[in-house]
Design an enzyme around this catalytic site. Sequence first.
Site, mmCIF file in Angstrom:
data_model
loop_
_atom_site.group_PDB
_atom_site.id
_atom_site.type_symbol
_atom_site.label_atom_id
_atom_site.label_comp_id
_atom_site.label_asym_id
_atom_site.label_seq_id
_atom_site.Cartn_x
_atom_site.Cartn_y
_atom_site.Cartn_z
ATOM 1 C CD GLU A 156 11.562 -28.170 -75.808
ATOM 2 O OE1 GLU A 156 11.483 -27.719 -76.949
ATOM 3 O OE2 GLU A 156 12.265 -27.628 -74.930
ATOM 4 N N GLY A 174 12.529 -24.709 -85.589
ATOM 5 C CA GLY A 174 11.964 -24.336 -86.884
ATOM 6 C C GLY A 174 12.924 -24.769 -87.982
ATOM 7 C CG MET A 177 14.565 -19.385 -79.521
ATOM 8 S SD MET A 177 12.994 -18.714 -78.951
ATOM 9 C CE MET A 177 13.514 -17.190 -78.208
ATOM 10 C CD GLU A 178 15.925 -22.773 -75.877
ATOM 11 O OE1 GLU A 178 15.822 -23.615 -76.803
ATOM 12 O OE2 GLU A 178 15.046 -21.935 -75.631
ATOM 13 C CG ASP A 212 8.178 -23.572 -86.351
ATOM 14 O OD1 ASP A 212 8.303 -23.886 -85.165
ATOM 15 O OD2 ASP A 212 9.015 -22.859 -86.944
#
Length: 232
Positions: free
Chosen positions: A13, A79, A176-177, A200
């Site tokens: 990233e 996602g 997740m962050e 996804d």
Amino acid sequence: MNKIGIIGAMELEIEQLKKDMTLENTTRKAGMDFYEGTLNACPVVVVRCGIGKVNAAICTQILADVFQVSCVINTGVAGSLNAALDIGDILISEDALEHDMDVSPLGYEPGVIPQLDCSIFRSDERLKTLALACCQKVNPDIQVLSGRVVSGDQFIAAKDVKERLISLFHGDCAEMEGASIAHTAYLNGLPFVIIRAISDKADDSAQMDYPTFETAAAKHCAALVEEMLMQH
Ligand code: ADE
């Protein structure tokens, strides 16, 4: 000019940003390498925070305390929780919340952080508008929407878990962050925005789709961030 902190969770990233920046200094702190320099004539600190909310919060606090950044941009993949957001599309945060914060046995709504005046962290309006405009410029063939980022220490890859995040939190994408960066930015009075390309659908196909699409998704985000710096 004020320094901008740019956080990615994974090497992929921040890879392109690191390649394109003029590096002046590298500082290692809490196991993270902070790359200071300029990118498109803008002073930046680029860093890979690692995966999950704790890493992201520590990283953001270091950007505030040690590097005194004026704002934080989080770039990466996510996602999709919104049927209108397909793989490859980009979501710019309107706001962000922590979906795994749950003190409901004590009477708090899921997602509410007790004893804090805020549990849904709003992005900076100017950064959000800039990100949307820059995305349309550099990625004209990619759909970009603004919406809600929901974050937790879980990779979402099951339909029932996905449905819960939609019905309880009205999330548009899961990662997740982001909300942890938003939370830390809020506590430090720092403007932030989260930029996530969809890798996804956060369902039973996520394990297969994620490795296939993460590289292209991360690249589109990097192009967008570089354009934002040009116009900053
Ligand atoms: N990052 C990319 N896809 C994700 C997913 N399905 N859940 C959590 N984080 C993600």
